[in-house]
Design a protein around this motif. Structure first.
Motif, PDB file in Angstrom:
ATOM      1  N   VAL A  67       4.920  -7.114  -3.001  1.00 20.67           N
ATOM      2  CA  VAL A  67       3.907  -8.137  -3.263  1.00 20.67           C
ATOM      3  C   VAL A  67       4.457  -9.462  -2.738  1.00 20.67           C
ATOM      4  N   ASN A  68       3.763 -10.034  -1.772  1.00 21.19           N
ATOM      5  CA  ASN A  68       4.215 -11.262  -1.110  1.00 21.19           C
ATOM      6  C   ASN A  68       5.639 -11.125  -0.581  1.00 21.19           C
ATOM      7  N   GLY A  69       5.926  -9.934  -0.061  1.00 20.26           N
ATOM      8  CA  GLY A  69       7.222  -9.667   0.571  1.00 20.26           C
ATOM      9  C   GLY A  69       8.319  -9.237  -0.373  1.00 20.26           C
ATOM     10  N   GLU A  70       8.066  -9.274  -1.698  1.00 25.27           N
ATOM     11  CA  GLU A  70       9.082  -8.899  -2.682  1.00 25.27           C
ATOM     12  C   GLU A  70       8.835  -7.475  -3.189  1.00 25.27           C
ATOM     13  N   PRO A  71       9.839  -6.598  -3.099  1.00 27.03           N
ATOM     14  CA  PRO A  71       9.678  -5.252  -3.653  1.00 27.03           C
ATOM     15  C   PRO A  71       9.662  -5.300  -5.176  1.00 27.03           C
ATOM     16  N   ILE A  72       8.854  -4.466  -5.794  1.00 27.58           N
ATOM     17  CA  ILE A  72       8.773  -4.436  -7.256  1.00 27.58           C
ATOM     18  C   ILE A  72       9.161  -3.055  -7.772  1.00 27.58           C
ATOM     19  N   ASP A  73       9.909  -3.035  -8.850  1.00 31.63           N
ATOM     20  CA  ASP A  73      10.269  -1.794  -9.532  1.00 31.63           C
ATOM     21  C   ASP A  73       9.312  -1.607 -10.698  1.00 31.63           C
ATOM     22  N   GLU A  74       8.566  -0.502 -10.698  1.00 28.80           N
ATOM     23  CA  GLU A  74       7.461  -0.311 -11.640  1.00 28.80           C
ATOM     24  C   GLU A  74       7.781   0.785 -12.663  1.00 28.80           C
ATOM     25  N   PRO A  75       8.249   0.416 -13.852  1.00 32.10           N
ATOM     26  CA  PRO A  75       8.611   1.409 -14.863  1.00 32.10           C
ATOM     27  C   PRO A  75       7.416   2.150 -15.454  1.00 32.10           C
ATOM     28  N   TYR A  76       6.208   1.603 -15.278  1.00 34.34           N
ATOM     29  CA  TYR A  76       5.017   2.210 -15.858  1.00 34.34           C
ATOM     30  C   TYR A  76       4.438   3.335 -14.995  1.00 34.34           C
ATOM     31  N   VAL A  77       4.921   3.478 -13.748  1.00 37.26           N
ATOM     32  CA  VAL A  77       4.425   4.561 -12.893  1.00 37.26           C
ATOM     33  C   VAL A  77       4.837   5.899 -13.488  1.00 37.26           C
ATOM     34  N   LYS A  78       3.924   6.861 -13.490  1.00 43.28           N
ATOM     35  CA  LYS A  78       4.191   8.166 -14.094  1.00 43.28           C
ATOM     36  C   LYS A  78       5.414   8.812 -13.456  1.00 43.28           C
ATOM     37  N   PRO A  79       6.351   9.301 -14.267  1.00 43.42           N
ATOM     38  CA  PRO A  79       7.532   9.968 -13.722  1.00 43.42           C
ATOM     39  C   PRO A  79       7.140  11.096 -12.765  1.00 43.42           C
ATOM     40  N   GLY A  80       7.804  11.121 -11.625  1.00 38.59           N
ATOM     41  CA  GLY A  80       7.503  12.131 -10.613  1.00 38.59           C
ATOM     42  C   GLY A  80       6.529  11.658  -9.559  1.00 38.59           C
ATOM     43  N   SER A  81       5.829  10.547  -9.826  1.00 40.67           N
ATOM     44  CA  SER A  81       4.885   9.993  -8.857  1.00 40.67           C
ATOM     45  C   SER A  81       5.573   8.908  -8.043  1.00 40.67           C
ATOM     46  N   ALA A  82       5.359   8.936  -6.733  1.00 36.94           N
ATOM     47  CA  ALA A  82       5.859   7.858  -5.885  1.00 36.94           C
ATOM     48  C   ALA A  82       4.979   6.631  -6.086  1.00 36.94           C
ATOM     49  N   PRO A  83       5.523   5.419  -5.899  1.00 38.31           N
ATOM     50  CA  PRO A  83       4.685   4.225  -6.006  1.00 38.31           C
ATOM     51  C   PRO A  83       3.444   4.299  -5.140  1.00 38.31           C
ATOM     52  N   SER A  84       3.543   4.954  -3.987  1.00 29.85           N
ATOM     53  CA  SER A  84       2.370   5.240  -3.162  1.00 29.85           C
ATOM     54  C   SER A  84       2.761   6.190  -2.049  1.00 29.85           C
ATOM     55  N   ASP A  85       1.905   7.184  -1.822  1.00 32.14           N
ATOM     56  CA  ASP A  85       2.072   8.080  -0.673  1.00 32.14           C
ATOM     57  C   ASP A  85       1.262   7.595   0.515  1.00 32.14           C
ATOM     58  N   GLU A  86       0.456   6.565   0.287  1.00 31.44           N
ATOM     59  CA  GLU A  86      -0.384   5.990   1.338  1.00 31.44           C
ATOM     60  C   GLU A  86       0.204   4.661   1.788  1.00 31.44           C
ATOM     61  N   GLU A  87       0.327   4.480   3.103  1.00 25.04           N
ATOM     62  CA  GLU A  87       0.776   3.190   3.614  1.00 25.04           C
ATOM     63  C   GLU A  87      -0.414   2.246   3.730  1.00 25.04           C
ATOM     64  N   PHE A  88      -0.199   0.987   3.405  1.00 29.21           N
ATOM     65  CA  PHE A  88      -1.280   0.001   3.494  1.00 29.21           C
ATOM     66  C   PHE A  88      -0.689  -1.389   3.548  1.00 29.21           C
ATOM     67  N   THR A  89      -1.453  -2.298   4.065  1.00 34.57           N
ATOM     68  CA  THR A  89      -1.145  -3.732   4.019  1.00 34.57           C
ATOM     69  C   THR A  89      -2.457  -4.455   3.794  1.00 34.57           C
ATOM     70  N   VAL A  90      -2.543  -5.169   2.689  1.00 31.75           N
ATOM     71  CA  VAL A  90      -3.788  -5.831   2.301  1.00 31.75           C
ATOM     72  C   VAL A  90      -3.491  -7.243   1.835  1.00 31.75           C
ATOM     73  N   THR A  91      -4.274  -8.187   2.292  1.00 31.97           N
ATOM     74  CA  THR A  91      -4.253  -9.534   1.729  1.00 31.97           C
ATOM     75  C   THR A  91      -5.492  -9.683   0.863  1.00 31.97           C
ATOM     76  N   VAL A  92      -5.280  -9.915  -0.426  1.00 28.60           N
ATOM     77  CA  VAL A  92      -6.383  -9.933  -1.389  1.00 28.60           C
ATOM     78  C   VAL A  92      -7.209 -11.206  -1.182  1.00 28.60           C
ATOM     79  N   PRO A  93      -8.510 -11.072  -0.934  1.00 31.62           N
ATOM     80  CA  PRO A  93      -9.335 -12.270  -0.709  1.00 31.62           C
ATOM     81  C   PRO A  93      -9.602 -13.043  -1.993  1.00 31.62           C
ATOM     82  N   GLU A  94     -10.047 -14.264  -1.829  1.00 30.16           N
ATOM     83  CA  GLU A  94     -10.378 -15.120  -2.973  1.00 30.16           C
ATOM     84  C   GLU A  94     -11.444 -14.438  -3.844  1.00 30.16           C
ATOM     85  N   GLY A  95     -11.270 -14.529  -5.155  1.00 28.32           N
ATOM     86  CA  GLY A  95     -12.255 -13.964  -6.069  1.00 28.32           C
ATOM     87  C   GLY A  95     -12.151 -12.464  -6.247  1.00 28.32           C
TER      88      GLY A  95
END
Length: 237
Positions: free
Chosen positions: A148-176
């Motif tokens: 997020v904004n170039g900083e990697p995040i460690d997510e303890p709430y992700v279900k054990p055994g699940s990768a943070p994402s198997d899909e690659e993406f890059t998104v800039t969230v628009p206003e609103g």
């Protein structure tokens, strides 16, 4: 004009006593229903969890309370568990199951309307907010972490055994808008899979509120706290 009995009055007849009791009960019910409707409309609402997309944080059949003060008087934060209306095409079009008893269905709908029963999932989803307006969210760094904004995040709430994402993406969230993901990343049709609709973002106007407590089942009653430490190193967009 009807006479309201006072201490010292003559004893009421059974008919008068029954009428007085009915009026008092009716008044209490009207007040209770009115308060429940106001609370549901402006303060909080109960929802039940219909899918496994937020496991292990939330299980199918859990009942959660959602604060309607966010967004509004209170601000949304990364890490919030948000309930939102389908932005369009996120949920499959299915026939809503109705009770075979029309009267029972009407009572069920009325109790949901005034907030005395948890709302059906219907047109609502529940996910975790990862990106705020202006944030750049992408997958993934060399260690498989979302950035997020170039900083990697460690997510303890992700279900054990699940990768943070198997899909690659890059998104800039628009206003609103916000960007959301399920905690059960391998079984969540979240922002990653709706890139054809506003790049997978959710309008903030669609956000009903933030889940702050689980109230059912009883053995798992708990308060949800925002995992602010996960996003502590993330700079503003």
């Amino acid at each position: 004009m009807a006479h309201r009995p006072k201490p010292g009055d003559l004893p009421l007849t059974p008919v008068q006593a029954a009428g007085y009791l009915i009026r008092e009960v009716f008044l209490v019910l009207v007040i209770a229903l009115g308060l429940s409707l106001v609370i549901k409309t402006y303060l909080m609402q109960a929802f039940f969890i219909p899918s496994s997309s937020m496991e292990d944080t939330l299980q199918i059949g859990d009942r959660v309370l959602v604060s309607k003060l966010t967004p509004g008087p209170l601000s949304l934060h990364r890490g919030d568990i948000v309930v939102f209306e389908d932005p369009g095409g996120w949920l499959p079009t299915t026939e809503t199951e109705k009770s075979s008893n029309a009267a029972v269905q009407r009572v069920h709908n009325a109790l949901m309307f005034v907030g005395l029963m948890p709302s059906d999932a219907d047109n609502h989803l529940i996910k975790r907010l990862i990106g705020l307006p202006g944030d750049k969210v992408e997958c993934c760094d060399a260690n498989g972490r979302i950035l997020v904004n170039g900083e990697p995040i460690d997510e303890p709430y992700v279900k054990p055994g699940s990768a943070p994402s198997d899909e690659e993406f890059t998104v800039t969230v628009p206003e609103g808008h916000v960007w959301v993901l399920g905690d059960n990343r391998s079984d969540s049709a979240d922002s990653r899979y709706h890139r054809d609709n506003a790049d997978g973002t959710v309008p903030i106007d669609n956000v009903v509120g933030v889940a702050f407590a689980r109230v059912w089942p009883l053995p798992r009653i708990s308060i949800f706290t925002n995992p602010s430490d996960v996003f502590q190193s993330v700079s503003p967009p």
